[in-house]
Design a protein around this motif. Structure first.
Motif, PDB file in Angstrom:
ATOM      1  N   TRP A  23       7.411   1.014  -1.569  1.00  0.00           N
ATOM      2  CA  TRP A  23       5.742   0.678  -2.412  1.00  0.00           C
ATOM      3  C   TRP A  23       5.027   1.292  -3.704  1.00  0.00           C
ATOM      4  O   TRP A  23       4.786   1.244  -3.863  1.00  0.00           O
ATOM      5  CB  TRP A  23       4.993   2.317  -0.971  1.00  0.00           C
ATOM      6  CG  TRP A  23       6.301   3.035  -1.250  1.00  0.00           C
ATOM      7  CD1 TRP A  23       7.415   3.812  -0.079  1.00  0.00           C
ATOM      8  CD2 TRP A  23       6.068   3.828  -2.077  1.00  0.00           C
ATOM      9  NE1 TRP A  23       7.823   4.652  -0.417  1.00  0.00           N
ATOM     10  CE2 TRP A  23       6.806   5.429  -1.943  1.00  0.00           C
ATOM     11  CE3 TRP A  23       4.975   4.452  -2.739  1.00  0.00           C
ATOM     12  CZ2 TRP A  23       6.956   6.312  -2.653  1.00  0.00           C
ATOM     13  CZ3 TRP A  23       4.723   5.589  -4.321  1.00  0.00           C
ATOM     14  CH2 TRP A  23       6.022   6.412  -3.591  1.00  0.00           C
ATOM     15  N   TRP A  36      -1.367   2.796 -11.684  1.00  0.00           N
ATOM     16  CA  TRP A  36      -1.167   3.166 -11.165  1.00  0.00           C
ATOM     17  C   TRP A  36      -2.081   3.626 -10.103  1.00  0.00           C
ATOM     18  O   TRP A  36      -2.615   3.303  -9.388  1.00  0.00           O
ATOM     19  CB  TRP A  36      -0.498   4.036 -11.205  1.00  0.00           C
ATOM     20  CG  TRP A  36       0.514   5.306  -9.704  1.00  0.00           C
ATOM     21  CD1 TRP A  36      -0.602   6.189  -9.018  1.00  0.00           C
ATOM     22  CD2 TRP A  36       1.815   4.407  -8.997  1.00  0.00           C
ATOM     23  NE1 TRP A  36       0.736   6.067  -8.280  1.00  0.00           N
ATOM     24  CE2 TRP A  36       1.969   4.596  -7.814  1.00  0.00           C
ATOM     25  CE3 TRP A  36       2.255   2.941  -9.234  1.00  0.00           C
ATOM     26  CZ2 TRP A  36       2.459   4.470  -6.459  1.00  0.00           C
ATOM     27  CZ3 TRP A  36       3.376   2.618  -8.228  1.00  0.00           C
ATOM     28  CH2 TRP A  36       3.088   3.056  -7.331  1.00  0.00           C
ATOM     29  N   ASN A  59      -3.532   1.587  -6.782  1.00  0.00           N
ATOM     30  CA  ASN A  59      -3.670   1.236  -5.162  1.00  0.00           C
ATOM     31  C   ASN A  59      -4.482   2.182  -4.618  1.00  0.00           C
ATOM     32  O   ASN A  59      -4.970   1.800  -3.691  1.00  0.00           O
ATOM     33  CB  ASN A  59      -2.637   2.584  -5.418  1.00  0.00           C
ATOM     34  CG  ASN A  59      -1.175   2.679  -5.712  1.00  0.00           C
ATOM     35  OD1 ASN A  59      -0.710   2.462  -4.673  1.00  0.00           O
ATOM     36  ND2 ASN A  59      -0.202   2.655  -6.742  1.00  0.00           N
ATOM     37  N   SER A  80       1.040  -1.221   0.293  1.00  0.00           N
ATOM     38  CA  SER A  80       0.215  -0.214  -0.058  1.00  0.00           C
ATOM     39  C   SER A  80       0.950   1.278  -0.033  1.00  0.00           C
ATOM     40  O   SER A  80       2.106   0.940   0.482  1.00  0.00           O
ATOM     41  CB  SER A  80      -0.711  -0.356   1.100  1.00  0.00           C
ATOM     42  OG  SER A  80      -0.614   0.407   2.080  1.00  0.00           O
ATOM     43  N   LEU A  81       0.062   2.438  -0.207  1.00  0.00           N
ATOM     44  CA  LEU A  81       0.908   3.426  -0.462  1.00  0.00           C
ATOM     45  C   LEU A  81       1.464   4.203   0.778  1.00  0.00           C
ATOM     46  O   LEU A  81       0.872   4.143   1.738  1.00  0.00           O
ATOM     47  CB  LEU A  81       0.038   4.992  -0.579  1.00  0.00           C
ATOM     48  CG  LEU A  81      -0.026   4.779  -2.606  1.00  0.00           C
ATOM     49  CD1 LEU A  81      -1.265   5.853  -2.900  1.00  0.00           C
ATOM     50  CD2 LEU A  81       1.562   4.413  -3.421  1.00  0.00           C
ATOM     51  N   SER A 113       1.449  10.751  -3.659  1.00  0.00           N
ATOM     52  CA  SER A 113       1.712  10.312  -4.416  1.00  0.00           C
ATOM     53  C   SER A 113       2.040  10.262  -5.976  1.00  0.00           C
ATOM     54  O   SER A 113       1.786  11.314  -6.448  1.00  0.00           O
ATOM     55  CB  SER A 113       0.110   9.444  -4.251  1.00  0.00           C
ATOM     56  OG  SER A 113       0.801   7.951  -5.703  1.00  0.00           O
ATOM     57  N   ASP A 129      -5.165  -1.475  -2.904  1.00  0.00           N
ATOM     58  CA  ASP A 129      -4.913  -1.982  -1.938  1.00  0.00           C
ATOM     59  C   ASP A 129      -5.494  -0.573  -0.668  1.00  0.00           C
ATOM     60  O   ASP A 129      -5.732  -1.030   0.686  1.00  0.00           O
ATOM     61  CB  ASP A 129      -3.193  -0.946  -1.293  1.00  0.00           C
ATOM     62  CG  ASP A 129      -2.722  -1.978  -2.434  1.00  0.00           C
ATOM     63  OD1 ASP A 129      -3.089  -2.986  -2.736  1.00  0.00           O
ATOM     64  OD2 ASP A 129      -1.483  -1.430  -3.417  1.00  0.00           O
TER      65      ASP A 129
END
Length: 155
Positions: free
Chosen positions: A108, A147, A151, A2-3, A24, A154
């Motif tokens: 990450w 991307w 994400n 995860s971020l 991000s 997640d």
């Protein structure tokens, strides 16, 4: 995966240049162009597209303007002390392409695609399930979308 909580940081090998990423990136991908091979000393470099507004850097940076395989002139930014390659400023306004390997924590940031696969080393296997381009990505939207999709799983 995860971020992380932003901001995150990175920098050059000697520590003279540091940067902070406040949000991000828009995407992370591998570039297999001959220029990236030469600059990184590897079969590819990992690129992380970030908004200018989300990027802060400190320390002395030297700039080298190079003509890319695409024909574009790109400003390459290096630490003035150790000469580590940190980011480049592409012709597209409002973004930087940061070398993802310069992050303090790279765990990450898996790449979601590859560009310039036509010039990859013969022994490199490209994951066909990723977003891949034989040349440069004129439209980076598929990389941004991949991307975001990665994400959002997640979240």
């Amino acid at each position: 995966m995860s971020l992380p909580d932003f901001p995150v940081e990175g920098g050059c090998q000697c520590g003279a240049v540091r940067y902070r990423l406040k949000a991000s990136p828009l995407s992370v991908y591998n570039c297999h162009c001959k220029d990236c091979q030469r600059f990184s000393g590897a079969a590819w470099s990992m690129s992380m597209i970030v908004r200018d507004a989300d990027f802060e850097a400190s320390g002395e940076v030297e700039t080298y303007d190079r003509k890319a395989d695409s024909g574009n002139v790109i400003a390459m930014h290096f630490c003035a002390n150790c000469h580590g390659w940190l980011w480049n400023t592409p012709p597209a306004p409002g973004i930087k392409v940061v070398r993802a390997g310069t992050l303090d924590d790279l765990n990450w940031a898996p790449p979601v695609g590859n560009i310039w696969t036509d010039s990859k080393a013969a022994w490199v296997d490209i994951d066909q399930s990723l977003v891949n381009f034989p040349k440069g990505a004129v439209d980076r939207t598929p990389l941004f979308d991949a991307w975001t999709a990665l994400n959002s799983k997640d979240a």
